[in-house]
Design an enzyme around this catalytic site. Structure first.
Site, PDB file in Angstrom:
ATOM      1  N   ARG A 183      -3.095  -2.111  -3.258  1.00 19.81           N
ATOM      2  CA  ARG A 183      -3.754  -1.306  -2.805  1.00 19.81           C
ATOM      3  C   ARG A 183      -3.832   0.048  -3.546  1.00 19.81           C
ATOM      4  O   ARG A 183      -2.712   0.495  -3.723  1.00 19.81           O
ATOM      5  CB  ARG A 183      -4.212  -1.158  -1.582  1.00 19.81           C
ATOM      6  CG  ARG A 183      -5.272   0.398  -0.655  1.00 19.81           C
ATOM      7  CD  ARG A 183      -5.039   0.503   0.114  1.00 19.81           C
ATOM      8  NE  ARG A 183      -6.766   1.589   0.580  1.00 19.81           N
ATOM      9  CZ  ARG A 183      -6.304   2.514   1.496  1.00 19.81           C
ATOM     10  NH1 ARG A 183      -5.458   2.653   1.667  1.00 19.81           N
ATOM     11  NH2 ARG A 183      -6.926   3.648   1.014  1.00 19.81           N
TER      12      ARG A 183
ATOM     13  N   ASN B  10       0.757  -1.151  -0.347  1.00 19.42           N
ATOM     14  CA  ASN B  10      -0.103   0.193  -0.073  1.00 19.42           C
ATOM     15  C   ASN B  10       0.925   1.234  -0.011  1.00 19.42           C
ATOM     16  O   ASN B  10       1.410   2.334   1.196  1.00 19.42           O
ATOM     17  CB  ASN B  10      -0.865  -0.502   1.593  1.00 19.42           C
ATOM     18  CG  ASN B  10      -1.840   1.385   1.306  1.00 19.42           C
ATOM     19  OD1 ASN B  10      -2.016   1.531   0.470  1.00 19.42           O
ATOM     20  ND2 ASN B  10      -2.558   1.135   2.489  1.00 19.42           N
TER      21      ASN B  10
ATOM     22  N   ARG C  69     -10.011  15.834   9.007  1.00 18.34           N
ATOM     23  CA  ARG C  69     -10.906  16.018   7.634  1.00 18.34           C
ATOM     24  C   ARG C  69     -12.446  16.337   8.348  1.00 18.34           C
ATOM     25  O   ARG C  69     -12.778  15.079   8.794  1.00 18.34           O
ATOM     26  CB  ARG C  69     -10.929  14.577   6.880  1.00 18.34           C
ATOM     27  CG  ARG C  69      -9.565  14.205   5.327  1.00 18.34           C
ATOM     28  CD  ARG C  69      -9.576  13.126   4.827  1.00 18.34           C
ATOM     29  NE  ARG C  69      -8.748  12.160   5.365  1.00 18.34           N
ATOM     30  CZ  ARG C  69      -8.943  10.974   4.832  1.00 18.34           C
ATOM     31  NH1 ARG C  69     -10.241  10.905   3.956  1.00 18.34           N
ATOM     32  NH2 ARG C  69      -8.317  10.028   5.317  1.00 18.34           N
TER      33      ARG C  69
ATOM     34  N   HIS D 295     -12.850   3.198   1.561  1.00 18.15           N
ATOM     35  CA  HIS D 295     -12.203   2.575   1.627  1.00 18.15           C
ATOM     36  C   HIS D 295     -13.776   0.370   1.421  1.00 18.15           C
ATOM     37  O   HIS D 295     -13.407  -0.130   2.322  1.00 18.15           O
ATOM     38  CB  HIS D 295     -12.719   2.513   2.779  1.00 18.15           C
ATOM     39  CG  HIS D 295     -12.588   3.858   3.958  1.00 18.15           C
ATOM     40  ND1 HIS D 295     -13.295   4.302   5.238  1.00 18.15           N
ATOM     41  CD2 HIS D 295     -11.203   3.417   4.617  1.00 18.15           C
ATOM     42  CE1 HIS D 295     -12.227   5.652   5.268  1.00 18.15           C
ATOM     43  NE2 HIS D 295     -10.780   5.003   4.758  1.00 18.15           N
TER      44      HIS D 295
ATOM     45  N   GLU E 157      -7.619  -5.725   5.229  1.00 19.77           N
ATOM     46  CA  GLU E 157      -8.104  -5.412   4.069  1.00 19.77           C
ATOM     47  C   GLU E 157      -7.283  -5.981   3.139  1.00 19.77           C
ATOM     48  O   GLU E 157      -7.245  -6.181   1.860  1.00 19.77           O
ATOM     49  CB  GLU E 157      -8.198  -3.640   3.798  1.00 19.77           C
ATOM     50  CG  GLU E 157      -9.201  -2.943   4.407  1.00 19.77           C
ATOM     51  CD  GLU E 157      -8.739  -1.760   4.428  1.00 19.77           C
ATOM     52  OE1 GLU E 157      -9.643  -1.025   3.540  1.00 19.77           O
ATOM     53  OE2 GLU E 157      -8.457  -1.620   5.524  1.00 19.77           O
TER      54      GLU E 157
END
Length: 397
Positions: free
Chosen positions: A90, A10, A240, A179, A385
């Protein structure tokens, strides 16, 4: 029968996460992190058999390549190379082009780079990681697993923005969602817990971490999700803002703010950090609340209220609800945050199972509440994941 291991990578703009995953069990044989790329203090660290090792990354021109070269040496030194069957990457944004995992070739790599306008911080870094891995493992097949792919089943009414259709046609401006691998994984695990085919299940999955999103899953497919064209939309997050009146951007720019200042603030100085003025970390928020910090208390209340609002609204695309599923670092561990979200869902009949909520932490799945009104459970399921990336890579072999 020999093992089948997949190296999962990733790549971020200044970091790189990796793990060697047993594709049959989902166990991480070794996992690690390269961080501070581009800076003198760049490091790479890994865990194997419970022991952590850290080294400096001494390659000022290409930290990604150095890190992957070091991973190669690590894998060889641990004797894992003989069982390595693939490399899975990913990739954050697949646009509308990629609706599932694909084997990487020159055309796929070029398309990932072409989609960089949609994810300028992530896709170029992902492409850099792919190139480095292809150089390091030329004999191994490489696969791309896209964060956005799971959400490509959303109906048009869910992904279409209420703006000029020309903006969609010309620039691809629409809701994409992120996600995806996490929402996919926990929905499949929940179906197993309920002993039902996932195609017969409807869930609201709630991934809460430094980034956070909610997904409505009907008959096993994503039908709506809270992140949008970018990962800035939807829930309040660590730094965020989540959903915001776009007129605020115009207002600030009229006040003399630059575009860079506005988006730096919305992406890196908002959320938990902005509201509390203390920290972007949920653990820090809860600790500061216990110490009486009003900003932290407000951040906690805003966050839990907004999550509950999204959960309530995501009943609309469903015709029934089997479970609300909490996952991610906050969703898996912060029982006070889960408790408050369930309290906010009282009108929907949700009641906390206090012992279940206390037990479902630190890697443990469990039932933390239920709604007799909706005949639905509230679950905690740890996400994995990397396992999804490994599984889907091996399936394509």
């Amino acid at each position: 029968m020999s093992n089948s291991y997949v190296l999962v990578i990733n790549s971020g703009s200044s970091s790189l996460k990796f793990a060697v995953i047993d594709s049959a069990t989902g166990d991480a044989i070794v996992s690690g992190l390269g961080e501070c790329f581009g800076l003198p203090e760049a490091t790479i660290s890994w865990k194997f058999n419970g022991e952590k090792t850290e080294e400096a990354v001494d390659a000022p021109d290409n930290h990604h390549q150095h890190a992957i070269n070091r991973i190669v040496l690590l894998i060889e030194s641990l004797g894992l190379d003989k069982d390595l069957v693939a490399v899975g990457h990913r990739i954050v944004h697949g646009g509308e082009k990629f609706t599932s995992t694909v084997r990487i070739d020159a055309d796929v790599l070029a398309e990932i780079e072409n989609l960089s306008d949609l994810a300028p911080l992530h896709n170029p870094a992902g492409a850099k990681g792919i190139k480095a891995a292809m150089d390091a493992f030329p004999a191994l097949p490489q696969f791309a697993v896209f964060d956005t792919a799971f959400h490509q089943t959303m109906p048009q009414k869910a992904f279409t923005g209420a703006i000029s259709n020309e903006l969609y046609k010309q620039y691809g401006i629409r809701r994409y969602g992120f996600h995806g691998t996490s929402h996919y994984f926990v929905s499949r695990e929940a179906a197993k817990m309920l002993d039902k085919p996932v195609e017969s299940c409807s869930f609201i999955t709630v991934h809460l971490g430094n980034g956070a999103s909610v997904c409505a899953i009907k008959d096993g497919q994503s039908v709506d999700t809270s992140m949008g064209f970018t990962p800035l939309a939807g829930l309040m997050m660590g730094t965020r803002s989540g959903d915001l009146d776009p007129g605020i951007i115009e207002f600030l720019m009229k006040k003399g703010w630059t575009q860079e200042q506005v988006f730096e603030t919305l992406n890196k100085k908002s959320g938990f950090l902005g509201v509390s003025g203390v920290t972007s970390d949920a653990r820090g928020i809860l600790q500061a609340m216990q110490e009486g910090h009003e900003g932290a208390k407000l951040a906690f209340e805003v966050f839990t209220y907004r999550v509950a609002k999204y959960i309530g609204s995501y009943l609309i695309p469903l015709d029934r609800l089997d479970a609300v599923i909490f996952t991610g670092g906050i969703g898996e561990n912060a029982l006070d945050i889960r408790r408050e979200i369930l309290n906010n869902l009282g009108l929907l009949g949700f009641v906390e199972d206090v012992k279940g909520n206390e037990d479902a932490r630190f890697g443990s799945a469990g039932i933390i509440g239920k709604s007799e009104l909706l005949n639905a459970l509230a679950l905690v399921i740890p996400t994995n994941e990397e396992f999804v990336i490994a599984q889907q890579s091996v399936e394509l072999l």
